[in-house]
Design a protein around this motif. Structure first.
Motif, PDB file in Angstrom:
ATOM      1  N   ALA A 125       0.837  -1.196   0.000  1.00 18.63           N
ATOM      2  CA  ALA A 125       0.000   0.000   0.000  1.00 18.63           C
ATOM      3  C   ALA A 125       0.874   1.248   0.000  1.00 18.63           C
ATOM      4  CB  ALA A 125      -0.934  -0.003   1.213  1.00 18.63           C
ATOM      5  N   GLY A 126       0.442   2.239  -0.767  1.00 19.24           N
ATOM      6  CA  GLY A 126       1.172   3.492  -0.857  1.00 19.24           C
ATOM      7  C   GLY A 126       0.267   4.669  -0.591  1.00 19.24           C
ATOM      8  N   ASP A 127       0.404   5.695  -1.414  1.00 19.50           N
ATOM      9  CA  ASP A 127      -0.439   6.871  -1.278  1.00 19.50           C
ATOM     10  C   ASP A 127      -1.847   6.570  -1.769  1.00 19.50           C
ATOM     11  OD1 ASP A 127       1.793   8.120  -0.327  1.00 19.50           O
ATOM     12  OD2 ASP A 127       2.365   8.979  -2.280  1.00 19.50           O
ATOM     13  N   LEU A 128      -2.653   7.631  -1.884  1.00 18.07           N
ATOM     14  CA  LEU A 128      -4.031   7.474  -2.306  1.00 18.07           C
ATOM     15  C   LEU A 128      -4.083   6.926  -3.731  1.00 18.07           C
ATOM     16  CD1 LEU A 128      -5.586  10.780  -0.920  1.00 18.07           C
ATOM     17  CD2 LEU A 128      -5.736   8.476   0.068  1.00 18.07           C
ATOM     18  N   ASN A 129      -4.838   5.835  -3.926  1.00 18.32           N
ATOM     19  CA  ASN A 129      -5.069   5.213  -5.234  1.00 18.32           C
ATOM     20  C   ASN A 129      -3.770   4.782  -5.913  1.00 18.32           C
ATOM     21  OD1 ASN A 129      -7.841   5.717  -4.926  1.00 18.32           O
ATOM     22  ND2 ASN A 129      -7.632   7.747  -5.862  1.00 18.32           N
ATOM     23  N   SER A 130      -2.702   4.548  -5.156  1.00 19.19           N
ATOM     24  CA  SER A 130      -1.438   4.107  -5.734  1.00 19.19           C
ATOM     25  C   SER A 130      -0.775   3.130  -4.781  1.00 19.19           C
ATOM     26  CB  SER A 130      -0.501   5.286  -6.013  1.00 19.19           C
ATOM     27  OG  SER A 130      -0.127   5.923  -4.812  1.00 19.19           O
ATOM     28  N   VAL A 131       0.074   2.270  -5.333  1.00 19.15           N
ATOM     29  CA  VAL A 131       0.773   1.255  -4.554  1.00 19.15           C
ATOM     30  C   VAL A 131       2.234   1.226  -5.002  1.00 19.15           C
ATOM     31  CG1 VAL A 131      -1.298  -0.164  -4.244  1.00 19.15           C
ATOM     32  CG2 VAL A 131       0.191  -0.547  -6.221  1.00 19.15           C
ATOM     33  N   THR A 132       3.046   0.511  -4.241  1.00 18.38           N
ATOM     34  CA  THR A 132       4.436   0.238  -4.618  1.00 18.38           C
ATOM     35  C   THR A 132       4.485  -1.177  -5.171  1.00 18.38           C
ATOM     36  OG1 THR A 132       5.320   1.716  -2.925  1.00 18.38           O
ATOM     37  CG2 THR A 132       6.794   0.045  -3.801  1.00 18.38           C
ATOM     38  N   LEU A 133       4.790  -1.295  -6.445  1.00 18.56           N
ATOM     39  CA  LEU A 133       4.773  -2.580  -7.138  1.00 18.56           C
ATOM     40  C   LEU A 133       6.145  -3.232  -7.026  1.00 18.56           C
ATOM     41  CD1 LEU A 133       2.648  -4.142  -8.849  1.00 18.56           C
ATOM     42  CD2 LEU A 133       3.847  -3.291 -10.870  1.00 18.56           C
ATOM     43  N   LYS A 134       6.161  -4.512  -6.659  1.00 14.03           N
ATOM     44  CA  LYS A 134       7.402  -5.274  -6.538  1.00 14.03           C
ATOM     45  C   LYS A 134       7.415  -6.345  -7.626  1.00 14.03           C
ATOM     46  CE  LYS A 134       8.022  -4.595  -1.559  1.00 14.03           C
ATOM     47  NZ  LYS A 134       8.256  -5.257  -0.259  1.00 14.03           N
ATOM     48  N   VAL A 135       8.314  -6.166  -8.590  1.00 12.85           N
ATOM     49  CA  VAL A 135       8.423  -7.073  -9.733  1.00 12.85           C
ATOM     50  C   VAL A 135       9.721  -7.855  -9.596  1.00 12.85           C
ATOM     51  CG1 VAL A 135       8.495  -7.244 -12.238  1.00 12.85           C
ATOM     52  CG2 VAL A 135       7.132  -5.456 -11.161  1.00 12.85           C
ATOM     53  N   THR A 136       9.618  -9.180  -9.582  1.00 11.78           N
ATOM     54  CA  THR A 136      10.777 -10.063  -9.430  1.00 11.78           C
ATOM     55  C   THR A 136      11.025 -10.793 -10.738  1.00 11.78           C
ATOM     56  OG1 THR A 136      10.282 -10.357  -7.087  1.00 11.78           O
ATOM     57  CG2 THR A 136      11.770 -11.949  -8.107  1.00 11.78           C
ATOM     58  N   GLY A 137      12.280 -10.788 -11.189  1.00 10.51           N
ATOM     59  CA  GLY A 137      12.652 -11.472 -12.416  1.00 10.51           C
ATOM     60  C   GLY A 137      14.110 -11.220 -12.748  1.00 10.51           C
ATOM     61  N   TYR A 138      14.552 -11.784 -13.875  1.00  6.69           N
ATOM     62  CA  TYR A 138      15.929 -11.652 -14.321  1.00  6.69           C
ATOM     63  C   TYR A 138      16.066 -10.410 -15.207  1.00  6.69           C
ATOM     64  CZ  TYR A 138      16.897 -16.379 -12.678  1.00  6.69           C
ATOM     65  OH  TYR A 138      17.065 -17.495 -11.893  1.00  6.69           O
ATOM     66  N   VAL A 139      17.139  -9.676 -14.993  1.00 11.64           N
ATOM     67  CA  VAL A 139      17.439  -8.525 -15.846  1.00 11.64           C
ATOM     68  C   VAL A 139      17.997  -9.043 -17.167  1.00 11.64           C
ATOM     69  CG1 VAL A 139      18.800  -6.415 -16.079  1.00 11.64           C
ATOM     70  CG2 VAL A 139      17.897  -7.072 -13.845  1.00 11.64           C
TER      71      VAL A 139
END
Length: 788
Positions: A254-268
């Motif tokens: 959860a982040g600010d109003l109507n926004s979140v912090t997205l955590k994307v896991t994968g190989y560069v």
């Protein structure tokens, strides 16, 4: 024996220089042979035989090291394989299950096939939906593409569209699988394979092999997996400059109003990923990175004890901002106004041009005097060369026609017929009739543009000096000067311009290579201020990707795209071309018509304007194209975020029923904001009287003031004569003109007028809710062109 003298001249012929490689040299390079370096005469004596051997050995070691570095990515990261169906009866899940079962694994667990024990690598399969944009998104991140074909159903219209679009986007290594082959006997299987190989060779020339992924085809499935794991992926040049991640796992906080912090896991993959860069999420836009953490794999028990480490955090002074438009300074515009002296001089010059003195008989009114043509040196000669339209003959014919009509009225009578009451109008759909009328109107305008390009009729109800006040005349379209910064719209204040695009591009690439997380590292990227609606779009079996932008690529500039409309062809299963069957758009495309633009890995909804593609002229002026013609290379200009390099460009048209058709393919040409696109208008007139080099022209203007207003503009004829306006004659827009030679009565006099045009500020990022384009009525707002 005939005696021949020795030649006294020592002729030395020029040595042959081949620009192309021979077959032998190509074969040697494919085997890994290193060619010896040609040395100058000055340094040849200094390099010994041992030195040449050492130099060749060092070059071989460097090439081997480059190959090892390229394959090091796949020691940990799996190879991505996109499974693309080309026929409607293809079962993608069944094909992937057959590849899993041939090595004793199950596809139900995860889309990643672990082959560490057999081939020391792993493969991740991506199975997109049977949708064009989903297929293109999968191929963007794929190392290999496997096309699935059927032994019972031919490739349909969608399959042809997919093949053409993927080749235009950039194609990695390709393999082919045929399904349902076991349903036929051995004799028919050979004929089917031969037919499918012929179709494959048409699109992908070279040695192609067809694999079968059906029942009792375990060995062919193993051979396909061995081929994928042993071969190095074919590079996609434009993609390798960017860093991208195919997500293995996605979560949010959860982040600010109507926004979140997205955590994307994968190989560069691709290039290095820095926390100072911006990332682009398809269908959502650009976002900033808050941090990058390591994400150890869980393949063995030792990795379970490794804790994630923070690899990079953005530096506030070096992090790219989300600002895409330049700040507009309203007071930075041109603040000039003519002086009182300049205004007086203009009024005096205008009065001098309008005031004329004629020698006329006494009693002649001003109206009659306006029709009198003054004689000059050319008119004082013999009038034997004059060609005059005689109106008396037409008057006599008209009187005779009226007499015939009067005599006919005595012989005939008028009879009123009863009207039939029918239900025809009740069976006509108003919307369908309006659509048919618009298509017919566009077809007629396209035909007129091909036969009479840029020609228009001068309006009779509006003065030409008012209707065309924004147009100007040019003595030479190629060499006449035109200031590129003159009368710019306010939208030009929002865009960015580079002093040297090539140097900036090199600097940006060098900076991206020197910093960031190296490719092949498994990381978790924390993306800040992401819309909350993005959280429900992740699926373990569908690609969820993020792309790292190069520096400055979030800023808006003027993009010039070199595109070409392909010729409509029938699908593989048909022999005729029709508007419904063709996967290529064959309807007329007008400038500023809404289209879907795919530029690199980003998609927008745009309304481009088109201009001619010619060698750069000295004055930088290019002619505006009203229609996007088929088979003609054309430059499409839009306001869009910066795209370095020559990335691929694809234009689509989305219909109201959700069907997508291919409009054009091409690449990015440049970001030249000083490109002048001039819209041309041709006003035409016809000779009324001709006297050697002098002629009276009519029907170009209908007002004497319009003639005086356009007097400085040069005239040309369709047969090659050049002239100018001498004076106005009469009160109906007739004018006396002088040419460089006598014109012919059937010739047409033309006046070319030009106006600079600019694209509209209406580029939008394509969203998941806006994949369908609906053309609204003309009276609606142009910005509200797209609905969910």
């Amino acid at each position: 024996m005939e005696h021949q003298h020795r030649s006294t001249l020592k002729q030395q012929n020029k040595q042959f220089k081949s620009r192309h490689a021979t077959k032998g040299s190509i074969k040697d390079k494919s085997k890994g042979k290193v060619e010896s370096q040609t040395l100058s005469i000055k340094n040849a004596a200094k390099v010994t035989k041992a030195g040449r051997k050492n130099q060749s050995k060092m070059m071989q070691q460097r090439r081997k090291q480059e190959l090892v570095e390229a394959n090091r990515l796949f020691h940990n990261a799996p190879k991505i394989v996109a499974m693309i169906p080309l026929c409607p009866d293809i079962d993608v899940a069944s094909a992937i299950s057959a590849l899993f079962e041939c090595v004793g694994q199950s596809f139900a667990d995860a889309p990643v096939l672990n082959l560490k024990n057999e081939f020391k690598q792993s493969i991740q399969f991506v199975a997109p939906q049977r949708s064009l944009l989903s297929v293109l998104d999968s191929v963007k991140v794929a190392d290999y593409v496997v096309f699935l074909m059927s032994a019972e159903v031919e490739v349909d219209k969608f399959g042809d569209l997919v093949l053409t679009s993927i080749k235009a986007q950039g194609l990695p290594s390709v393999y082919h699988i045929v399904q349902h082959l076991e349903r036929h006997d051995a004799k028919k299987q050979f004929a089917i394979r031969k037919s499918l190989l012929s179709f494959v060779s048409l699109h992908f020339p070279g040695d192609q092999k067809l694999y079968s992924a059906g029942l009792n085809q375990i060995q062919e499935c193993v051979n396909l997996l061995r081929q994928i794991t042993a071969q190095r992926p074919k590079p996609v040049i434009w993609r390798d400059e960017y860093s991208y991640i195919l997500a293995d796992h996605v979560e949010h906080e959860a982040g600010d109003l109507n926004s979140v912090t997205l955590k994307v896991t994968g190989y560069v993959r691709g290039g290095s990923l820095s926390a100072n860069q911006l990332v682009h999420i398809p269908y959502y836009g650009d976002f900033q990175i808050s941090s990058i953490w390591s994400a150890p794999t869980t393949e063995n028990s030792r990795a379970m004890d490794v804790l994630p480490e923070e690899l990079e955090i953005p530096v506030p002074d070096l992090q790219e901002s989300l600002q895409s438009e330049n700040s507009v300074d309203e007071m930075d515009a041109e603040q000039t106004w003519p002086t009182e002296e300049e205004l007086n001089e203009g009024d005096a010059e205008r009065a001098k041009m309008e005031r004329k003195v004629h020698r006329v008989p006494k009693g002649t009114s001003s109206y009659q005097a306006a029709w009198i043509i003054e004689s000059d040196e050319e008119d004082s000669e013999d009038d034997n060369g004059m060609s005059v339209d005689e109106p008396q003959s037409s008057i006599v014919q008209h009187i005779g026609a009226e007499a015939d009509i009067a005599s006919d009225e005595e012989e005939y009578e008028e009879l009123a017929l009863e009207e039939k009451d029918g239900d025809f109008d009740n069976n006509v759909d108003a919307n369908e009739e309006l659509t048919s009328y618009e298509e017919l109107k566009k077809q007629r305008e396209l035909q007129d543009d091909l036969e009479f390009p840029d020609e228009i009729d001068t309006p009779r109800d509006t003065p030409a000096r008012v209707r065309f006040q924004r147009y100007r005349g040019l003595k030479s379209f190629r060499s006449s000067p035109w200031d590129a910064y003159e009368n710019l719209p306010k939208d030009y204040a929002k865009i960015f311009q580079f002093a040297n695009v090539k140097q900036t591009y090199k600097t940006v690439l060098r900076r991206c290579q020197e910093e960031g997380v190296a490719p092949g590292t498994r990381v978790t990227v924390n993306i800040a201020n992401v819309p909350e609606s993005i959280c429900g779009t992740y699926d373990n079996f569908r690609p969820f990707t993020i792309f790292g932008l190069l520096y400055h690529e979030q800023k808006v500039s003027l993009l010039n795209l070199l595109v070409t409309r392909p010729t409509p062809v029938a699908p593989s299963s048909s022999t005729t071309v029709s508007s419904e069957d063709s996967y290529i758009e064959n309807q007329p495309i007008r400038s500023k018509d809404p289209l879907i633009l795919q530029c690199g890995f980003r998609r927008y909804i745009v309304k481009p304007i088109y201009s001619s593609h010619t060698p750069p002229p000295p004055n930088g002026i290019y002619r505006f194209e009203r229609f996007f013609h088929i088979g003609k290379p054309t430059v499409a200009t839009v306001y869009a975020p910066i795209q370095f390099g020559q990335g691929p460009v694809i234009l689509f048209s989305a219909l109201a029923d959700g069907e997508t058709k291919l409009v054009a393919t091409g690449s990015v040409l440049n970001m030249d904001v000083k490109r002048i696109i001039a819209k041309r208008l041709i006003l035409t007139g016809h000779p009324f009287k001709i006297n050697k080099r002098s002629a009276v022209i009519r029907f170009m203007f209908f007002n004497p003031k319009d003639v005086l207003y356009f007097k400085p503009v040069q005239l040309v004829t369709k047969l090659g004569r050049i002239g100018h306006i001498r004076e106005s004659v009469g009160t109906h827009g007739y004018m006396k003109c002088i040419f460089d030679g006598q014109i012919r009565q059937e010739d047409t006099v033309c006046m070319h007028l030009y106006k600079r045009v600019f694209p509209k500020w209406n580029t939008k990022t394509l969203s998941l809710e806006g994949l369908q384009l609906v053309n609204p009525p003309k009276e609606s707002n142009e910005d509200a062109m797209f609905t969910a």
